[in-house]
Design a protein around this motif. Structure first.
Motif, PDB file in Angstrom:
ATOM      1  N   TYR A 173       2.832  11.176   0.670  1.00  0.00           N
ATOM      2  CA  TYR A 173       1.823  11.105   1.423  1.00  0.00           C
ATOM      3  C   TYR A 173       0.925  11.824   0.887  1.00  0.00           C
ATOM      4  O   TYR A 173      -0.087  11.550   1.553  1.00  0.00           O
ATOM      5  CB  TYR A 173       2.535  12.683   2.444  1.00  0.00           C
ATOM      6  CG  TYR A 173       3.622  12.083   3.281  1.00  0.00           C
ATOM      7  CD1 TYR A 173       3.769  10.964   4.548  1.00  0.00           C
ATOM      8  CD2 TYR A 173       5.580  12.156   3.240  1.00  0.00           C
ATOM      9  CE1 TYR A 173       3.980  10.700   5.370  1.00  0.00           C
ATOM     10  CE2 TYR A 173       6.273  11.658   3.798  1.00  0.00           C
ATOM     11  CZ  TYR A 173       5.675  10.741   5.116  1.00  0.00           C
ATOM     12  OH  TYR A 173       7.232  10.916   5.981  1.00  0.00           O
TER      13      TYR A 173
ATOM     14  N   LYS B 227      -0.816   7.990  -0.570  1.00  0.00           N
ATOM     15  CA  LYS B 227      -0.625   6.655   0.040  1.00  0.00           C
ATOM     16  C   LYS B 227      -2.121   6.323   1.503  1.00  0.00           C
ATOM     17  O   LYS B 227      -2.369   4.912   1.627  1.00  0.00           O
ATOM     18  CB  LYS B 227       0.425   6.820   0.793  1.00  0.00           C
ATOM     19  CG  LYS B 227       0.684   7.444   2.141  1.00  0.00           C
ATOM     20  CD  LYS B 227       2.130   6.673   2.897  1.00  0.00           C
ATOM     21  CE  LYS B 227       1.767   7.222   4.044  1.00  0.00           C
ATOM     22  NZ  LYS B 227       3.088   7.307   5.136  1.00  0.00           N
ATOM     23  N   ASN B 228      -3.053   7.046   1.732  1.00  0.00           N
ATOM     24  CA  ASN B 228      -4.119   7.627   2.116  1.00  0.00           C
ATOM     25  C   ASN B 228      -5.161   6.961   1.716  1.00  0.00           C
ATOM     26  O   ASN B 228      -6.446   7.744   2.176  1.00  0.00           O
ATOM     27  CB  ASN B 228      -3.706   8.063   3.459  1.00  0.00           C
ATOM     28  CG  ASN B 228      -2.725   7.619   4.308  1.00  0.00           C
ATOM     29  OD1 ASN B 228      -2.676   6.476   5.100  1.00  0.00           O
ATOM     30  ND2 ASN B 228      -3.033   8.618   5.324  1.00  0.00           N
TER      31      ASN B 228
ATOM     32  N   LEU C 117      -5.649   1.414   0.042  1.00  0.00           N
ATOM     33  CA  LEU C 117      -6.642   1.118   0.941  1.00  0.00           C
ATOM     34  C   LEU C 117      -7.155   0.003   0.802  1.00  0.00           C
ATOM     35  O   LEU C 117      -6.943  -0.699   0.996  1.00  0.00           O
ATOM     36  CB  LEU C 117      -7.446   2.034   2.546  1.00  0.00           C
ATOM     37  CG  LEU C 117      -6.558   2.637   3.155  1.00  0.00           C
ATOM     38  CD1 LEU C 117      -7.837   3.988   3.744  1.00  0.00           C
ATOM     39  CD2 LEU C 117      -5.350   2.677   3.863  1.00  0.00           C
TER      40      LEU C 117
END
Length: 526
Positions: A402, A405-406, A411
């Motif tokens: 969590y 991952k962003n 991305l």
């Protein structure tokens, strides 16, 4: 301060210092520091973690090398040499590590052990500290005095003499050994009564009574000494009253050496001998070396050094195997949870919540009862640890996913067409690896403690001399009890010391890894 007038500065002062030189950035002389090298540097600065790591290495060496240095293995037992004191040398005594203990006994018991050394030269009483009189008041008010001897008693030679049964061939081989080496093993038999004085021995089966004793009265059991203060032998003689006990029992003049000692083996229907031997020398004759247990022996005659090393090795291997299995399961489970999130995360988290609510003790007991006959005790124990042990690792991996991952680099990789499997294994998971390894290292002492607790409580039984498996918890269980702790403290001291060192060192090592891989924490809990 003196002021400078800039209007009066000569023009030649305003010149370029490097008018014709070309300026470039200097080349970096040092090598770039990677993530792992930087973590290693931070770990090396943590002195407590270094100490823990060194202790772990020493315990590993002890677990794998110590059994090679011993003449015994876990399957070896000796019923005579039970609860032997730690002894580091068979020659020169080394301080308190001499295989002896301090005893305070009455005169009958003191002379009982003293007589062992008088006959064979293998002294059971190694040092006499002193004698004191103790007064005892009887029911009728009479006061009697008794001597109380305080001395040091060797646990290896206090066995003294034993009766053993030999076949004709075995008897002849033992006689030949005595003749070749000059070491006496067989000693003369005793009589059970003295002429005109009745019984002189408490127990006819006790081979240590070779001297005349008082049969009754205040001095019951104490030796009857001659005018010179020497023991009076009660050997079976044939007219030779000056018999020297240090002669071989097969010499002429010993009534029972070959005639009276002979008997029939009822089961084998063959002739044999029952002889009285000095058990220490008989052990040397049978094995070719003197009995020695550096850490002592336990209540069934196993070498405690080998048992502790074997238990330490088993704890290491079990904890490592369980940690690796839980790391793999937890990493896969937590990666899927953290990466996909949403409904997948909710369903998988509820499964984790259900499993985490199952008490580990119940799982261990049920698996040991129903799964143990199929996969064995060790297999059932591993299943019990793995059933819920991966949940903590999965939660840690989920949290890290969590977190990462962003991030922009994830991305960007997704934009370039990277698939989910590549994003998980190549981009996110490596960044979470430090925290995952740290959690696995901190889980190892938990496994060791839990396994020791289950063995100590008797929920599982890993002691199997035939298969060469033992456990530190089993050794601790065998050493418990008030009388055992008082009389044989080494049975619980060494296993407890190893477990304490394992727990402390792995926690220090794990904390050092946590600080090294997560420098922002600096010892703080996640």
């Amino acid at each position: 301060m003196k002021e400078i007038d800039i209007n009066n500065i000569p023009a030649e002062k305003f010149e370029f210092a490097q008018k014709d030189a070309k300026l470039h950035d200097k080349k970096l002389e040092t090598k770039p520091i990677g993530y792992l090298r930087d973590a290693a540097r931070r770990f090396a600065k943590n002195k407590a973690s270094i100490v823990g790591f060194v202790i772990i290495i020493l315990l590993l060496l002890f677990a794998f090398i110590a059994p090679l240095a011993s003449r015994h293995d876990v399957s070896y037992t000796n019923g005579y040499y039970r609860n032997m004191r730690p002894k580091i040398s068979t020659h020169a005594p080394v301080g308190f590590w001499d295989g002896a203990s301090k005893e305070e006994l009455n005169a009958a018991n003191y002379y009982y052990y003293l007589a062992i050394g008088e006959e064979s030269g293998r002294k059971a009483v190694t040092k006499l500290y002193g004698v004191k009189q103790v007064a005892t008041t009887g029911r009728n008010g009479t006061v009697t005095y008794a001597d109380l001897y305080k001395f040091r008693l060797d646990s290896y030679t206090k066995l003294g003499y034993k009766f053993v049964d030999l076949t004709e061939t075995q008897y002849q081989k033992l006689q030949a050994y005595q003749n070749d080496t000059g070491i006496q093993v067989i000693y003369p038999m005793q009589i059970t009564t003295a002429q005109g004085s009745g019984k002189v021995m408490f127990d006819v089966s006790d081979a240590n009574y070779w001297y005349k004793t008082y049969p009754a009265g205040v001095h019951k059991g104490e030796p009857v000494l001659d005018d010179d203060g020497n023991f009076i032998p009660i050997y079976r003689l044939t007219g030779n009253d000056n018999y020297n006990s240090l002669r071989i029992a097969g010499d002429p003049g010993i009534e029972n050496s070959e005639a009276t000692n002979r008997y029939r083996y009822a089961q084998l229907n063959q002739t044999g001998y029952r002889v009285r031997v000095c058990f220490y020398d008989y052990f040397v004759y049978q094995n070719g070396y003197e009995p020695l247990y550096i850490l002592g022996s336990n209540n069934i005659g196993q070498d405690l050094l080998v048992c502790v090393a074997s238990g330490t090795r088993f704890s290491f291997l079990l904890a490592l195997a369980v940690s690796v299995i839980n790391l793999i399961i937890g990493a896969i489970y937590g990666s899927i949870e953290g990466f996909y999130g949403g409904k997948t995360d909710i369903v998988m988290e509820r499964i984790s919540d259900v499993l985490s609510g199952v008490p580990f003790m119940v799982v261990a007991v049920l698996f040991n009862m129903h799964l143990q006959p199929i996969v064995g005790t060790v297999g059932a124990l591993i299943f019990a640890f793995v059933l819920t042990g991966w949940i903590g690792t999965a939660a840690t991996v989920r949290m890290q996913f969590y977190r990462f991952k962003n991030q922009e680099y994830v991305l960007a990789a997704r934009t370039l067409g990277a698939r989910d499997r590549r994003l998980i294994t190549k981009h996110i998971f490596p960044n979470a690896l430090g925290t995952i390894i740290t959690s696995a290292a901190l889980y190892i002492p938990s496994v060791i403690f839990s396994e020791s607790m289950l063995s100590f409580l008797g929920i599982i039984n890993l002691e199997d001399a035939a298969s060469g498996i033992t456990s530190l918890g089993t050794l601790l269980s065998a050493g418990q009890g008030a009388s055992t702790i008082i009389n044989y403290p080494h049975l619980i001291l060494f296993p407890a010391l190893v477990i304490a060192l394992l727990m402390i060192s792995f926690n220090l090592f794990g904390n050092g890894l946590r600080d090294a891989f997560n420098p922002s924490l600096r010892g703080a809990e996640e």
